[in-house]
Design a protein around this motif. Structure first.
Motif, PDB file in Angstrom:
ATOM      1  N   GLU A 163     -76.375 -28.989  26.567  1.00  0.00           N
ATOM      2  CA  GLU A 163     -76.937 -27.498  26.672  1.00  0.00           C
ATOM      3  C   GLU A 163     -77.138 -27.113  27.980  1.00  0.00           C
ATOM      4  O   GLU A 163     -77.381 -25.921  28.267  1.00  0.00           O
ATOM      5  CB  GLU A 163     -78.034 -27.325  25.714  1.00  0.00           C
ATOM      6  N   LEU A 164     -77.662 -28.149  28.816  1.00  0.00           N
ATOM      7  CA  LEU A 164     -77.966 -27.914  30.104  1.00  0.00           C
ATOM      8  C   LEU A 164     -76.955 -27.228  31.153  1.00  0.00           C
ATOM      9  O   LEU A 164     -77.049 -26.835  32.070  1.00  0.00           O
ATOM     10  CB  LEU A 164     -78.694 -29.239  30.886  1.00  0.00           C
ATOM     11  N   LEU A 165     -75.936 -27.629  30.635  1.00  0.00           N
ATOM     12  CA  LEU A 165     -74.487 -27.201  31.350  1.00  0.00           C
ATOM     13  C   LEU A 165     -74.120 -25.748  30.951  1.00  0.00           C
ATOM     14  O   LEU A 165     -73.200 -25.664  31.680  1.00  0.00           O
ATOM     15  CB  LEU A 165     -73.449 -28.280  30.884  1.00  0.00           C
ATOM     16  N   ASP A 184     -68.085 -34.805  31.244  1.00  0.00           N
ATOM     17  CA  ASP A 184     -68.426 -33.912  32.208  1.00  0.00           C
ATOM     18  C   ASP A 184     -69.843 -33.577  32.348  1.00  0.00           C
ATOM     19  O   ASP A 184     -70.394 -33.042  33.077  1.00  0.00           O
ATOM     20  CB  ASP A 184     -67.495 -32.466  32.211  1.00  0.00           C
ATOM     21  N   LEU A 185     -70.564 -34.526  31.641  1.00  0.00           N
ATOM     22  CA  LEU A 185     -72.150 -34.281  31.618  1.00  0.00           C
ATOM     23  C   LEU A 185     -72.832 -34.579  33.065  1.00  0.00           C
ATOM     24  O   LEU A 185     -73.751 -34.110  33.345  1.00  0.00           O
ATOM     25  CB  LEU A 185     -72.504 -35.273  30.548  1.00  0.00           C
ATOM     26  N   GLY A 186     -72.088 -35.327  33.821  1.00  0.00           N
ATOM     27  CA  GLY A 186     -72.628 -35.653  35.250  1.00  0.00           C
ATOM     28  C   GLY A 186     -72.761 -34.565  35.851  1.00  0.00           C
ATOM     29  O   GLY A 186     -73.342 -34.618  37.057  1.00  0.00           O
ATOM     30  N   LYS A 187     -72.007 -33.508  35.532  1.00  0.00           N
ATOM     31  CA  LYS A 187     -72.186 -32.132  36.199  1.00  0.00           C
ATOM     32  C   LYS A 187     -73.577 -31.615  36.252  1.00  0.00           C
ATOM     33  O   LYS A 187     -73.913 -30.490  37.283  1.00  0.00           O
ATOM     34  CB  LYS A 187     -71.170 -31.159  35.938  1.00  0.00           C
ATOM     35  N   VAL A 188     -74.499 -32.249  35.503  1.00  0.00           N
ATOM     36  CA  VAL A 188     -75.645 -31.670  35.702  1.00  0.00           C
ATOM     37  C   VAL A 188     -76.193 -31.843  37.077  1.00  0.00           C
ATOM     38  O   VAL A 188     -77.565 -31.633  37.265  1.00  0.00           O
ATOM     39  CB  VAL A 188     -76.741 -32.546  34.535  1.00  0.00           C
ATOM     40  N   GLU A 222     -85.453 -37.723  31.657  1.00  0.00           N
ATOM     41  CA  GLU A 222     -85.175 -38.148  30.386  1.00  0.00           C
ATOM     42  C   GLU A 222     -84.958 -37.230  29.312  1.00  0.00           C
ATOM     43  O   GLU A 222     -85.757 -36.189  29.107  1.00  0.00           O
ATOM     44  CB  GLU A 222     -86.468 -39.190  29.860  1.00  0.00           C
ATOM     45  N   MET A 223     -83.798 -37.291  28.720  1.00  0.00           N
ATOM     46  CA  MET A 223     -83.212 -36.389  27.777  1.00  0.00           C
ATOM     47  C   MET A 223     -82.144 -36.645  26.915  1.00  0.00           C
ATOM     48  O   MET A 223     -81.532 -37.989  27.432  1.00  0.00           O
ATOM     49  CB  MET A 223     -82.941 -34.828  28.464  1.00  0.00           C
ATOM     50  N   SER A 224     -81.795 -36.276  25.930  1.00  0.00           N
ATOM     51  CA  SER A 224     -80.858 -36.844  24.898  1.00  0.00           C
ATOM     52  C   SER A 224     -79.567 -36.265  25.718  1.00  0.00           C
ATOM     53  O   SER A 224     -79.440 -35.273  26.433  1.00  0.00           O
ATOM     54  CB  SER A 224     -80.889 -36.215  23.561  1.00  0.00           C
ATOM     55  N   ILE A 225     -78.378 -36.784  24.669  1.00  0.00           N
ATOM     56  CA  ILE A 225     -76.948 -36.224  25.280  1.00  0.00           C
ATOM     57  C   ILE A 225     -77.047 -34.944  24.907  1.00  0.00           C
ATOM     58  O   ILE A 225     -76.180 -34.079  25.693  1.00  0.00           O
ATOM     59  CB  ILE A 225     -75.980 -37.121  24.324  1.00  0.00           C
ATOM     60  N   GLY A 245     -69.516 -38.151  42.588  1.00  0.00           N
ATOM     61  CA  GLY A 245     -69.625 -36.984  41.822  1.00  0.00           C
ATOM     62  C   GLY A 245     -69.899 -37.140  40.257  1.00  0.00           C
ATOM     63  O   GLY A 245     -70.524 -38.373  40.157  1.00  0.00           O
ATOM     64  N   HIS A 246     -69.762 -36.407  39.621  1.00  0.00           N
ATOM     65  CA  HIS A 246     -70.148 -36.345  38.038  1.00  0.00           C
ATOM     66  C   HIS A 246     -69.502 -37.357  37.639  1.00  0.00           C
ATOM     67  O   HIS A 246     -70.174 -38.005  36.604  1.00  0.00           O
ATOM     68  CB  HIS A 246     -69.749 -34.951  37.503  1.00  0.00           C
ATOM     69  N   ASP A 247     -68.359 -37.867  37.891  1.00  0.00           N
ATOM     70  CA  ASP A 247     -67.535 -39.071  37.116  1.00  0.00           C
ATOM     71  C   ASP A 247     -68.306 -40.315  37.183  1.00  0.00           C
ATOM     72  O   ASP A 247     -68.947 -40.942  36.101  1.00  0.00           O
ATOM     73  CB  ASP A 247     -66.175 -39.388  37.475  1.00  0.00           C
ATOM     74  N   ASP A 248     -68.749 -40.805  38.441  1.00  0.00           N
ATOM     75  CA  ASP A 248     -69.196 -41.776  38.586  1.00  0.00           C
ATOM     76  C   ASP A 248     -70.766 -41.849  38.237  1.00  0.00           C
ATOM     77  O   ASP A 248     -71.440 -42.880  37.760  1.00  0.00           O
ATOM     78  CB  ASP A 248     -69.386 -42.083  40.317  1.00  0.00           C
ATOM     79  N   TYR A 249     -71.363 -40.589  38.277  1.00  0.00           N
ATOM     80  CA  TYR A 249     -72.861 -40.597  37.846  1.00  0.00           C
ATOM     81  C   TYR A 249     -72.894 -40.653  36.247  1.00  0.00           C
ATOM     82  O   TYR A 249     -73.666 -41.424  35.907  1.00  0.00           O
ATOM     83  CB  TYR A 249     -73.364 -39.188  38.367  1.00  0.00           C
TER      84      TYR A 249
END
Length: 304
Positions: free
Chosen positions: A95-97, A141-145, A87-90, A212-216
């Motif tokens: 920053e995680l990326l 691209d945030l799904g790349k997490v 659970e985290m913000s956008i 992949g990251h798109d669908d996620y």
């Protein structure tokens, strides 16, 4: 909500005439200056040029094409669709990326946060009144997490790279198509025809895409009740679907809403692709603006 735009602006059926003219000039809408070469001095999305990343990119696609099956995608959607990892913000996700580099990308080897801000700022320059599109550029691209240990550390082939439908024939326009011959679905009569398990005009929302990251990220945004318009969700979900928005493949599966949203995706793709560069964005300077957009369109904390 579907956002309508002038049908003549962009489109594969129109032969990309306007887009081609704009690309020759190196400018989008008189604002963002498009570079002629990527970070390595080569043309964009050239998967055959001899470069320091080319062999690694081809190896990536071989593994991706062998393993992305209909059954694999079903398992991934079931596992990650629960959104029970973090659970985290956008912005925390942005920053995680910082430590993520996309091995499938022949055009860039910078951390993903740089690409997100480059894309968003380029769009903001040319479309100052479309704040939803600015935010889409930031989060697409945030799904790349999914590559991060907190999310199970999925391998690159299950997170990044071009996406494509599973459950029907793999179109020859997909990059490094030859490696699909080693995918079991390639030889399965249930999945290797033009429509496979789908029907004409069924709508892309009813089509399973390679995982992949798109669908996620689409699932994260949708299930956390974002107020972004449907065009934004379409961009997030299909921005790596190059067989569609660059080659015009799989249009037989689209419905009317897909056709309208595709126009926005074709606009977005120019910025997603051509904004990749070594030019750095002053994060602290632009951060307050994007935090205000996040607050407008998303809850403070999201389930991932």
């Amino acid at each position: 909500m579907t956002i309508l735009i002038d049908q003549l602006d962009f489109g594969i059926e129109a032969g990309f005439n306007k887009a081609d003219d704009v690309e020759k000039e190196g400018v989008l809408n008189g604002g963002f200056m498009m570079p002629h070469t990527n970070s390595f001095g080569h043309t964009f999305r050239d998967y055959h040029v001899e470069s320091e990343r080319q062999q690694g990119v081809e190896n990536f696609y071989r593994t991706n094409h062998i393993n992305q099956t209909y059954d694999f995608v079903k398992r991934m959607r079931e596992e990650y669709g629960n959104l029970d990892k973090v659970e985290m913000s956008i912005w925390e996700c942005c920053e995680l990326l910082n430590d993520v580099v996309d091995e499938s990308d022949p055009d860039l080897d910078e951390p993903q946060i740089e690409h997100l801000l480059q894309t968003a700022e380029a769009i903001r320059k040319d479309y100052p009144d479309e704040d939803w599109l600015h935010l889409t550029g930031l989060i697409h691209d945030l799904g790349k997490v999914l590559l991060h240990p907190s999310f199970g550390g999925l391998p690159q082939w299950a997170v990044v790279g071009d996406t494509y439908p599973v459950g029907c024939a793999f179109d020859k326009s997909i990059v490094h198509h030859k490696y699909f011959e080693e995918n079991p679905d390639y030889h399965n009569p249930a999945y290797n025809t033009k429509y496979g398990v789908y029907s004409e005009g069924c709508g892309l929302n009813n089509v399973m895409m390679s995982w992949g990251h798109d669908d996620y990220m689409y699932l994260v945004a949708k299930e956390n009740n974002t107020t972004l318009p449907s065009a934004a969700l379409f961009i997030i979900r299909y921005h790596s679907f190059y067989a569609l928005h660059r080659s015009g493949s799989y249009k037989q599966l689209m419905n009317e809403e897909d056709v309208e949203n595709l126009k926005w995706l074709e606009i977005f793709n120019k910025y997603d692709l051509y904004s990749k560069s070594k030019v750095r964005i002053d994060v602290e300077k632009v951060k307050p603006y994007y935090l205000s957009l996040i607050e407008k369109y998303f809850p403070a904390k999201l389930r991932w």
